[in-house]
Design an enzyme around this catalytic site. Structure first.
Site, PDB file in Angstrom:
ATOM      1  N   SER A  39      10.773   4.413 -51.386  1.00 11.73           N
ATOM      2  CA  SER A  39       9.288   4.844 -51.729  1.00 11.73           C
ATOM      3  C   SER A  39       8.893   5.572 -52.943  1.00 11.73           C
ATOM      4  O   SER A  39       9.612   6.429 -53.339  1.00 11.73           O
ATOM      5  CB  SER A  39       8.954   5.929 -50.589  1.00 11.73           C
ATOM      6  OG  SER A  39       8.700   5.310 -49.223  1.00 11.73           O
ATOM      7  N   HIS A  70       5.599   0.424 -51.794  1.00 10.79           N
ATOM      8  CA  HIS A  70       6.445  -0.552 -51.936  1.00 10.79           C
ATOM      9  C   HIS A  70       5.973  -1.874 -52.394  1.00 10.79           C
ATOM     10  O   HIS A  70       5.147  -2.455 -51.746  1.00 10.79           O
ATOM     11  CB  HIS A  70       7.028  -0.745 -50.472  1.00 10.79           C
ATOM     12  CG  HIS A  70       8.120   0.270 -49.839  1.00 10.79           C
ATOM     13  ND1 HIS A  70       9.465   0.161 -50.049  1.00 10.79           N
ATOM     14  CD2 HIS A  70       7.736   1.492 -49.546  1.00 10.79           C
ATOM     15  CE1 HIS A  70      10.023   1.326 -49.501  1.00 10.79           C
ATOM     16  NE2 HIS A  70       9.092   2.242 -49.359  1.00 10.79           N
ATOM     17  N   HIS A  92      11.805  -1.476 -43.361  1.00 15.39           N
ATOM     18  CA  HIS A  92      12.218  -0.504 -42.197  1.00 15.39           C
ATOM     19  C   HIS A  92      11.751  -0.837 -40.884  1.00 15.39           C
ATOM     20  O   HIS A  92      10.802  -2.110 -40.467  1.00 15.39           O
ATOM     21  CB  HIS A  92      11.024   0.693 -42.393  1.00 15.39           C
ATOM     22  CG  HIS A  92      10.954   1.081 -43.892  1.00 15.39           C
ATOM     23  ND1 HIS A  92      10.160   0.453 -44.747  1.00 15.39           N
ATOM     24  CD2 HIS A  92      11.463   2.228 -44.438  1.00 15.39           C
ATOM     25  CE1 HIS A  92      10.262   1.078 -46.039  1.00 15.39           C
ATOM     26  NE2 HIS A  92      11.229   2.185 -45.749  1.00 15.39           N
ATOM     27  N   TYR A  94      10.483   0.708 -38.596  1.00 15.86           N
ATOM     28  CA  TYR A  94       9.159   1.045 -38.074  1.00 15.86           C
ATOM     29  C   TYR A  94       7.829   0.159 -38.256  1.00 15.86           C
ATOM     30  O   TYR A  94       6.792   0.163 -37.696  1.00 15.86           O
ATOM     31  CB  TYR A  94       8.718   2.652 -38.592  1.00 15.86           C
ATOM     32  CG  TYR A  94       8.457   2.699 -40.221  1.00 15.86           C
ATOM     33  CD1 TYR A  94       7.241   2.220 -40.504  1.00 15.86           C
ATOM     34  CD2 TYR A  94       9.443   3.459 -40.808  1.00 15.86           C
ATOM     35  CE1 TYR A  94       7.162   2.141 -42.060  1.00 15.86           C
ATOM     36  CE2 TYR A  94       9.275   3.623 -42.253  1.00 15.86           C
ATOM     37  CZ  TYR A  94       8.284   3.060 -42.963  1.00 15.86           C
ATOM     38  OH  TYR A  94       8.029   3.086 -44.147  1.00 15.86           O
ATOM     39  N   GLU A  95       8.183  -0.879 -39.511  1.00 17.24           N
ATOM     40  CA  GLU A  95       7.290  -1.727 -39.761  1.00 17.24           C
ATOM     41  C   GLU A  95       7.376  -2.916 -38.497  1.00 17.24           C
ATOM     42  O   GLU A  95       6.512  -3.758 -38.387  1.00 17.24           O
ATOM     43  CB  GLU A  95       7.565  -2.780 -40.890  1.00 17.24           C
ATOM     44  CG  GLU A  95       7.279  -1.726 -42.273  1.00 17.24           C
ATOM     45  CD  GLU A  95       8.106  -2.280 -43.556  1.00 17.24           C
ATOM     46  OE1 GLU A  95       7.198  -3.022 -44.018  1.00 17.24           O
ATOM     47  OE2 GLU A  95       8.985  -1.956 -43.909  1.00 17.24           O
ATOM     48  N   ALA A 122      13.230   8.140 -50.556  1.00 19.54           N
ATOM     49  CA  ALA A 122      12.536   9.453 -50.289  1.00 19.54           C
ATOM     50  C   ALA A 122      12.912  10.156 -48.800  1.00 19.54           C
ATOM     51  O   ALA A 122      12.905   9.600 -47.919  1.00 19.54           O
ATOM     52  CB  ALA A 122      11.093   9.517 -50.501  1.00 19.54           C
ATOM     53  N   MET A 225      13.887   7.560 -42.905  1.00 16.76           N
ATOM     54  CA  MET A 225      13.665   6.357 -42.071  1.00 16.76           C
ATOM     55  C   MET A 225      14.187   5.190 -42.731  1.00 16.76           C
ATOM     56  O   MET A 225      13.899   4.163 -42.353  1.00 16.76           O
ATOM     57  CB  MET A 225      12.091   6.095 -41.836  1.00 16.76           C
ATOM     58  CG  MET A 225      11.480   7.318 -41.508  1.00 16.76           C
ATOM     59  SD  MET A 225       9.535   7.353 -41.360  1.00 16.76           S
ATOM     60  CE  MET A 225       9.129   9.022 -41.184  1.00 16.76           C
ATOM     61  N   SER A 226      15.315   5.119 -43.688  1.00 21.79           N
ATOM     62  CA  SER A 226      15.980   4.107 -44.150  1.00 21.79           C
ATOM     63  C   SER A 226      17.559   4.162 -44.244  1.00 21.79           C
ATOM     64  O   SER A 226      17.906   5.299 -43.910  1.00 21.79           O
ATOM     65  CB  SER A 226      15.372   3.706 -45.343  1.00 21.79           C
ATOM     66  OG  SER A 226      15.505   4.527 -46.676  1.00 21.79           O
ATOM     67  N   ASN A 249       9.630  16.468 -49.926  1.00 18.67           N
ATOM     68  CA  ASN A 249       9.107  17.467 -48.956  1.00 18.67           C
ATOM     69  C   ASN A 249      10.071  18.341 -47.741  1.00 18.67           C
ATOM     70  O   ASN A 249      11.322  17.522 -47.978  1.00 18.67           O
ATOM     71  CB  ASN A 249       7.940  16.824 -47.865  1.00 18.67           C
ATOM     72  CG  ASN A 249       8.747  16.023 -46.725  1.00 18.67           C
ATOM     73  OD1 ASN A 249       8.958  14.743 -47.190  1.00 18.67           O
ATOM     74  ND2 ASN A 249       8.880  16.184 -45.500  1.00 18.67           N
ATOM     75  N   HIS A 263       2.470  11.491 -46.159  1.00 18.93           N
ATOM     76  CA  HIS A 263       3.027  10.360 -46.901  1.00 18.93           C
ATOM     77  C   HIS A 263       2.437  10.828 -48.288  1.00 18.93           C
ATOM     78  O   HIS A 263       2.973  10.348 -49.306  1.00 18.93           O
ATOM     79  CB  HIS A 263       2.535   9.121 -46.641  1.00 18.93           C
ATOM     80  CG  HIS A 263       3.215   7.949 -47.101  1.00 18.93           C
ATOM     81  ND1 HIS A 263       4.630   7.959 -47.147  1.00 18.93           N
ATOM     82  CD2 HIS A 263       2.855   6.902 -47.817  1.00 18.93           C
ATOM     83  CE1 HIS A 263       5.021   6.730 -47.974  1.00 18.93           C
ATOM     84  NE2 HIS A 263       3.933   6.138 -48.244  1.00 18.93           N
TER      85      HIS A 263
END
Ligand SMILES: *[C@@H]1O[C@H](CO)[C@@H](O)[C@H](O)[C@H]1NC(C)=O
Length: 295
Positions: A39, A70, A92, A94-95, A122, A225-226, A249, A263
């Site tokens: 990201s 992306h 990902h 989640y997509e 990230a 998440m990756s 973060n 995000h």
């Protein structure tokens, strides 16, 4: 440009080969190093010389990227003497993509002759001694989806890629970590380079407070998440792996805290440190030998 991910299905050797063949028909470049840009880190691909660019939508069998930050293209080119291919935008779960599609490009890279995979992402910091903007060299991972049975290696094993039960205790190349650390010192950014454990979760929601606490207890220093799925597939087909997380973060693990993950904050921090991270990757490549055996 939201696109719908196809239903879960495993990909055949012929699918991967068709993609690799198409890419070979479009460019004579034979990459040895693949770089997956996380990201906001797509700028890495801009460093390449003699660029040949292929939007994902033009590449047979390739998934399409749906996430802000992306770009969705493969960039071939040279960087510090290495033939590279960069993924500007990754996939990902989640997509809506299944684990086979998320890791699809890694096997294509392997067929193209790639030997080293550099993954960036990230991530949210869990370790209390981390600060936003730190760069974490990934020394190990916790692959949450894999642990509960959602691994891209599930299903009949294809021996042409690798063995049934691949080892993961050496997933992140120790020599490359040492090189990265030394390079960061030389670059003068050693003070904010960490080494730690990356935990992959499914997302897309950020972690609840209890989840953040649980992951820290598990031994994770950062969460995202990756990456873990791609690394598992890369190790299965024998690629050498270097992983870098940008801590964008800190995960909220305190019920008194008024902080909320978002995000936009992730993309903002990435912007701040992106030059340092790019510089680090470039310097690592400058000192890295091509053949893993030579390192
Ligand atoms: C947090 O990071 C520091 C600095 O990298 C490290 O020394 C420490 O072991 C980590 N803490 C935990 C609980 O893993």
């Amino acid at each position: 440009m939201a696109t719908t991910a196809p239903a879960a299905h495993r990909c055949s050797y012929e699918d991967y080969e068709a993609t690799a063949d198409w890419l070979r028909s479009q460019t004579e470049q034979l990459p040895k190093v693949a770089i997956i840009c996380g990201s906001g880190l797509g700028g890495l691909a801009e460093l390449l010389d003699n660029r040949a660019v292929f939007p994902y939508r033009d590449i047979p069998n390739f998934p399409q990227t749906t996430v802000e930050g992306h770009q969705g293209q493969l960039v071939f080119g040279t960087l510090e003497g290495h033939q590279c291919v960069c993924m500007q935008g990754r996939f990902h779960t989640y997509e809506g993509y299944d684990v086979y599609k998320v890791t699809y490009p890694v096997r294509v890279f392997s067929l193209l002759g790639v030997r080293t995979l550099v993954v960036t992402n990230a991530a949210g910091g869990l370790n209390n001694s981390y600060n936003v903007g730190d760069i974490m060299l990934i020394k190990d991972h916790i692959n949450m989806p894999g642990l509960v049975g959602n691994s891209p290696l599930c299903g009949p094993n294809d021996d042409r890629f690798g063995e049934r039960f691949p080892c993961m205790s050496d997933a992140y190349d120790r020599d490359l970590i040492a090189l990265a650390k030394q390079t960061a010192e030389e670059q003068g950014i050693g003070a904010f380079v960490q080494q730690g454990v990356y935990c992959m979760v499914g997302g897309p929601n950020f972690e609840s407070i209890a989840e953040g606490r649980a992951l820290r207890t598990f031994g994770a220093d950062a969460v995202g998440m990756s990456t873990a799925l791609e690394v598992v597939v890369a190790r299965h087909c024998g690629l050498r792996v270097l992983g870098l997380s940008l801590i964008t973060n800190m995960v909220v693990t305190d019920y008194e805290s008024k902080q909320k993950a978002n995000h936009a904050e992730v993309l903002e921090t990435t912007l701040m440190r992106t030059k340092d991270l790019q510089g680090l990757v470039r310097r690592i490549l400058a000192q890295m030998t091509e053949d893993p055996e030579d390192l």
